[in-house]
Enzyme design. Structure first.
Site, PDB file in Angstrom:
ATOM      1  CG  ASN A 103      -1.849  -1.128   1.403  1.00  0.00           C
ATOM      2  OD1 ASN A 103      -1.941  -1.907   0.030  1.00  0.00           O
ATOM      3  ND2 ASN A 103      -2.515  -1.409   2.299  1.00  0.00           N
ATOM      4  CB  VAL A 104       1.337   3.977  -2.270  1.00  0.00           C
ATOM      5  CG1 VAL A 104       2.304   3.015  -2.896  1.00  0.00           C
ATOM      6  CG2 VAL A 104      -0.192   4.261  -2.943  1.00  0.00           C
ATOM      7  CG  ASP A 105      -2.873   3.262   2.459  1.00  0.00           C
ATOM      8  OD1 ASP A 105      -3.805   2.585   2.126  1.00  0.00           O
ATOM      9  OD2 ASP A 105      -1.963   3.011   3.552  1.00  0.00           O
ATOM     10  CG  HIS A 120       4.360  -1.693  -4.531  1.00  0.00           C
ATOM     11  ND1 HIS A 120       3.243  -2.528  -4.609  1.00  0.00           N
ATOM     12  CD2 HIS A 120       5.407  -2.613  -4.906  1.00  0.00           C
ATOM     13  CE1 HIS A 120       3.432  -3.668  -5.051  1.00  0.00           C
ATOM     14  NE2 HIS A 120       4.578  -3.583  -5.221  1.00  0.00           N
ATOM     15  CB  CYS A 151      12.330  18.641  -9.447  1.00  0.00           C
ATOM     16  SG  CYS A 151      13.941  18.478  -8.657  1.00  0.00           S
ATOM     17  N   GLY A 190      -5.113  -9.189   2.960  1.00  0.00           N
ATOM     18  CA  GLY A 190      -5.869  -8.308   2.289  1.00  0.00           C
ATOM     19  C   GLY A 190      -5.251  -8.041   0.932  1.00  0.00           C
ATOM     20  CB  THR A 191      -2.404  -8.846  -0.792  1.00  0.00           C
ATOM     21  OG1 THR A 191      -2.023  -8.590  -2.287  1.00  0.00           O
ATOM     22  CG2 THR A 191      -1.976 -10.095  -0.249  1.00  0.00           C
ATOM     23  CB  SER A 192      -5.958  -9.512  -5.541  1.00  0.00           C
ATOM     24  OG  SER A 192      -4.743  -8.964  -5.924  1.00  0.00           O
ATOM     25  CG  ASN A 216      -7.810 -11.549   0.582  1.00  0.00           C
ATOM     26  OD1 ASN A 216      -7.349 -10.525   0.743  1.00  0.00           O
ATOM     27  ND2 ASN A 216      -8.450 -11.902  -0.690  1.00  0.00           N
TER      28      ASN A 216
HETATM   29  C1  BV8 Z   1       8.634  -5.498 -11.499  1.00  0.00           C
HETATM   30  C2  BV8 Z   1       2.301   1.623  -6.643  1.00  0.00           C
HETATM   31  C3  BV8 Z   1      10.744  -5.964 -12.745  1.00  0.00           C
HETATM   32  C4  BV8 Z   1       1.576   2.498  -7.568  1.00  0.00           C
HETATM   33  C5  BV8 Z   1       2.052  -0.777  -7.435  1.00  0.00           C
HETATM   34  C6  BV8 Z   1       5.725 -12.203 -12.874  1.00  0.00           C
HETATM   35  C7  BV8 Z   1       4.506 -12.674 -13.275  1.00  0.00           C
HETATM   36  C8  BV8 Z   1       3.564 -11.776 -13.893  1.00  0.00           C
HETATM   37  C9  BV8 Z   1       3.739 -10.698 -13.950  1.00  0.00           C
HETATM   38  C10 BV8 Z   1       4.928  -9.834 -13.513  1.00  0.00           C
HETATM   39  C11 BV8 Z   1       5.820 -10.894 -13.121  1.00  0.00           C
HETATM   40  N1  BV8 Z   1       6.949 -10.041 -12.590  1.00  0.00           N
HETATM   41  C12 BV8 Z   1       6.652  -8.698 -12.930  1.00  0.00           C
HETATM   42  C13 BV8 Z   1       5.354  -8.741 -13.753  1.00  0.00           C
HETATM   43  C14 BV8 Z   1       4.822  -7.458 -13.954  1.00  0.00           C
HETATM   44  C15 BV8 Z   1       3.979  -6.749 -12.821  1.00  0.00           C
HETATM   45  C16 BV8 Z   1       3.110  -7.413 -12.346  1.00  0.00           C
HETATM   46  O1  BV8 Z   1       3.046  -7.981 -11.413  1.00  0.00           O
HETATM   47  N2  BV8 Z   1       1.839  -7.234 -13.186  1.00  0.00           N
HETATM   48  C17 BV8 Z   1       0.546  -8.078 -12.665  1.00  0.00           C
HETATM   49  C18 BV8 Z   1      -0.577  -7.072 -12.654  1.00  0.00           C
HETATM   50  C19 BV8 Z   1       0.345  -9.342 -13.295  1.00  0.00           C
HETATM   51  N3  BV8 Z   1       5.111  -6.341 -11.815  1.00  0.00           N
HETATM   52  C20 BV8 Z   1       5.741  -5.341 -11.920  1.00  0.00           C
HETATM   53  O2  BV8 Z   1       5.494  -4.333 -12.933  1.00  0.00           O
HETATM   54  C21 BV8 Z   1       6.528  -4.859 -10.944  1.00  0.00           C
HETATM   55  N4  BV8 Z   1       7.977  -4.438 -11.311  1.00  0.00           N
HETATM   56  O3  BV8 Z   1       8.570  -6.455 -11.687  1.00  0.00           O
HETATM   57  O4  BV8 Z   1       9.907  -4.987 -12.179  1.00  0.00           O
HETATM   58  C22 BV8 Z   1      10.309  -6.155 -13.992  1.00  0.00           C
HETATM   59  C23 BV8 Z   1       9.870  -4.978 -14.896  1.00  0.00           C
HETATM   60  C24 BV8 Z   1       9.269  -5.610 -16.055  1.00  0.00           C
HETATM   61  C25 BV8 Z   1       9.216  -6.782 -16.209  1.00  0.00           C
HETATM   62  C26 BV8 Z   1       9.647  -7.822 -15.390  1.00  0.00           C
HETATM   63  C27 BV8 Z   1      10.023  -7.375 -14.452  1.00  0.00           C
HETATM   64  C28 BV8 Z   1       6.099  -3.633 -10.048  1.00  0.00           C
HETATM   65  C29 BV8 Z   1       4.691  -3.874  -9.467  1.00  0.00           C
HETATM   66  C30 BV8 Z   1       4.288  -2.502  -8.393  1.00  0.00           C
HETATM   67  C31 BV8 Z   1       3.344  -1.804  -9.125  1.00  0.00           C
HETATM   68  N5  BV8 Z   1       3.008  -0.662  -8.483  1.00  0.00           N
HETATM   69  N6  BV8 Z   1       1.398   0.140  -6.769  1.00  0.00           N
HETATM   70  C32 BV8 Z   1       0.335   2.897  -7.324  1.00  0.00           C
HETATM   71  O5  BV8 Z   1      -0.227   2.457  -6.177  1.00  0.00           O
HETATM   72  O6  BV8 Z   1      -0.203   3.894  -7.854  1.00  0.00           O
HETATM   73  S1  BV8 Z   1       1.127  -2.323  -7.333  1.00  0.00           S
HETATM   74  C33 BV8 Z   1      -0.572  -1.896  -6.781  1.00  0.00           C
HETATM   75  O7  BV8 Z   1      -1.492  -2.865  -7.133  1.00  0.00           O
HETATM   76  C34 BV8 Z   1      -0.621  -2.093  -5.166  1.00  0.00           C
HETATM   77  O8  BV8 Z   1       0.685  -1.480  -4.542  1.00  0.00           O
HETATM   78  C35 BV8 Z   1      -0.768  -3.633  -4.877  1.00  0.00           C
HETATM   79  O9  BV8 Z   1       0.589  -4.135  -5.088  1.00  0.00           O
HETATM   80  C36 BV8 Z   1      -1.546  -3.689  -6.080  1.00  0.00           C
HETATM   81  C37 BV8 Z   1      -2.886  -4.534  -5.797  1.00  0.00           C
HETATM   82  O10 BV8 Z   1      -2.849  -5.365  -5.300  1.00  0.00           O
HETATM   83  P1  BV8 Z   1      -3.460  -5.577  -3.879  1.00  0.00           P
HETATM   84  O11 BV8 Z   1      -3.002  -4.720  -2.863  1.00  0.00           O
HETATM   85  O12 BV8 Z   1      -3.609  -6.901  -3.500  1.00  0.00           O
HETATM   86  O13 BV8 Z   1      -5.199  -4.933  -4.202  1.00  0.00           O
HETATM   87  P2  BV8 Z   1      -6.361  -5.658  -4.794  1.00  0.00           P
HETATM   88  O14 BV8 Z   1      -7.458  -4.579  -5.108  1.00  0.00           O
HETATM   89  O15 BV8 Z   1      -5.842  -6.519  -6.240  1.00  0.00           O
HETATM   90  O16 BV8 Z   1      -6.778  -6.927  -4.070  1.00  0.00           O
HETATM   91  C38 BV8 Z   1      -7.364  -6.474  -2.810  1.00  0.00           C
HETATM   92  C39 BV8 Z   1      -7.982  -7.823  -2.161  1.00  0.00           C
HETATM   93  O17 BV8 Z   1      -8.305  -7.431  -0.728  1.00  0.00           O
HETATM   94  C40 BV8 Z   1      -8.758  -8.889  -2.775  1.00  0.00           C
HETATM   95  O18 BV8 Z   1      -8.484 -10.076  -2.745  1.00  0.00           O
HETATM   96  C41 BV8 Z   1     -10.164  -8.539  -1.808  1.00  0.00           C
HETATM   97  O19 BV8 Z   1     -10.800  -9.576  -1.939  1.00  0.00           O
HETATM   98  C42 BV8 Z   1      -9.472  -8.256  -0.359  1.00  0.00           C
HETATM   99  N7  BV8 Z   1     -10.247  -7.413   0.449  1.00  0.00           N
HETATM  100  C43 BV8 Z   1     -11.000  -6.390   0.249  1.00  0.00           C
HETATM  101  N8  BV8 Z   1     -11.697  -5.892   1.178  1.00  0.00           N
HETATM  102  C44 BV8 Z   1     -10.846  -6.890   2.260  1.00  0.00           C
HETATM  103  C45 BV8 Z   1     -10.197  -7.587   1.697  1.00  0.00           C
HETATM  104  N9  BV8 Z   1      -9.530  -8.405   2.609  1.00  0.00           N
HETATM  105  C46 BV8 Z   1      -9.575  -8.454   3.845  1.00  0.00           C
HETATM  106  N10 BV8 Z   1     -10.622  -7.564   4.527  1.00  0.00           N
HETATM  107  C47 BV8 Z   1     -11.044  -6.728   3.843  1.00  0.00           C
HETATM  108  N11 BV8 Z   1     -11.780  -5.834   4.432  1.00  0.00           N
END
Ligand code: BV8
Length: 247
Positions: A103-105, A120, A151, A190-192, A216
């Site tokens: 989280n970035v919050d 992040h 800047c 709390g992460t997908s 979750n």
């Molecule tokens: C990188 C900052 C080197 C910005 C963010 C391997 C496989 C596949 C893809 C990749 C891989 N390696 C790299 C990739 C590419 C990519 C990636 O993972 N893509 C995904 C979409 C497939 N990763 C990257 O690009 C990373 N960099 O690997 O660099 C590289 C570079 C290029 C190529 C190869 C390698 C950088 C990733 C970081 C991106 N920045 N945030 C901003 O916030 O503006 S990511 C951002 O999204 C968040 O920080 C967080 O990480 C993500 C969201 O995920 P969650 O936090 O899990 O949130 P989400 O909404 O998805 O889920 C919430 C969950 O909570 C749900 O399941 C829900 O049911 C649950 N929930 C809801 N309410 C509750 C609850 N649970 C409990 N209680 C509740 N009340």
């Protein structure tokens, strides 16, 4: 969510000398911060992945700054919830407890969390888009004085100091997160479990012998790979487990 599962988890935490907790947007949901993939995860029909990239910023910095300004204003009106408070308490009271957040919050910071690794970045930190060498700086003003902000060192365009898709995580943060996978109990909350490399940490912890558990609201790709999967809201399950630990 069956009691015995929570009791098993409480017992594991009680006996652990080192605990590591990974959090995602679900931990801030109860504070009113929209998750990425839940309803409300979209901004003006843009998916996060469309805006949170260096390419999107290069194409239209004003648009991307509008999105970050919207998120800053929203988060500024939110407060840590019981999930943040329990994690903050554990980070202070457990012998060794590391908290890794996607989280970035910065609600974990506002809750007083110790040993926090923000892999992040933060909505409240800015850096120079032109990489002029200026150190990233903190700016919590809402609204920002100038849009887009500049800047202070070179006068060029500033960017949010967050990790965008396609950008590598800061080396020291990733190293510290991997090191924290050497623990007795690893809790992912709390992460997908879709965004890497953060989504790989729970599997790395298990590979290193940790007891792994997931809390979750819905099943994730990690659910089948942990020792214990607990379905439910973190803001209710974490206080429940905390009560068991103290009783
Ligand atoms: C990188 C900052 C080197 C910005 C963010 C391997 C496989 C596949 C893809 C990749 C891989 N390696 C790299 C990739 C590419 C990519 C990636 O993972 N893509 C995904 C979409 C497939 N990763 C990257 O690009 C990373 N960099 O690997 O660099 C590289 C570079 C290029 C190529 C190869 C390698 C950088 C990733 C970081 C991106 N920045 N945030 C901003 O916030 O503006 S990511 C951002 O999204 C968040 O920080 C967080 O990480 C993500 C969201 O995920 P969650 O936090 O899990 O949130 P989400 O909404 O998805 O889920 C919430 C969950 O909570 C749900 O399941 C829900 O049911 C649950 N929930 C809801 N309410 C509750 C609850 N649970 C409990 N209680 C509740 N009340």
């Amino acid at each position: 969510m069956s009691d015995d599962k929570l009791e098993v988890l409480a017992d594991r935490l009680r006996r652990a000398s080192r605990v590591t907790i990974l959090t995602g947007a679900g931990v801030s949901a109860a504070s009113g911060v929209p998750t990425f993939r839940g309803n409300g995860g979209l901004w003006r029909d843009f998916r996060a992945e469309d805006l949170a990239t260096p390419e999107a910023f290069g194409r239209n910095p004003a648009l991307v700054w509008e999105w970050y300004a919207w998120r800053r204003a929203l988060v500024a009106s939110c407060r840590p919830n019981p999930a943040h408070e329990v994690i903050a308490q554990w980070s202070r009271e457990f012998d060794r407890c590391t908290v890794i957040t996607q989280n970035v919050d910065d609600l974990h910071l506002r809750a007083g969390t110790s040993h926090l690794i923000r892999v992040h970045g933060s909505l409240w930190d800015l850096s120079c888009w032109g990489k002029c060498g200026a150190e990233p700086w903190r700016d919590e003003t809402v609204p920002l004085a100038a849009m887009p902000p500049a800047c202070p060192s070179c006068g060029g365009l500033a960017r949010p100091a967050v990790v965008w898709f396609g950008e590598s995580l800061p080396g020291p943060a990733l190293d510290a997160a991997l090191e924290a996978c050497s623990c007795d109990a690893f809790l992912t909350v709390g992460t997908s479990a879709l965004v890497y490399p953060a989504a790989g940490l729970v599997h790395e912890a298990r590979r290193r012998g940790a007891f792994t558990a997931e809390i979750n609201l819905e099943p994730t790709p990690a659910s089948g790979g942990v020792d214990l999967a607990c379905l439910g809201p973190a803001d209710q399950l974490l206080p429940n487990i905390a009560r068991r630990l103290t009783s």
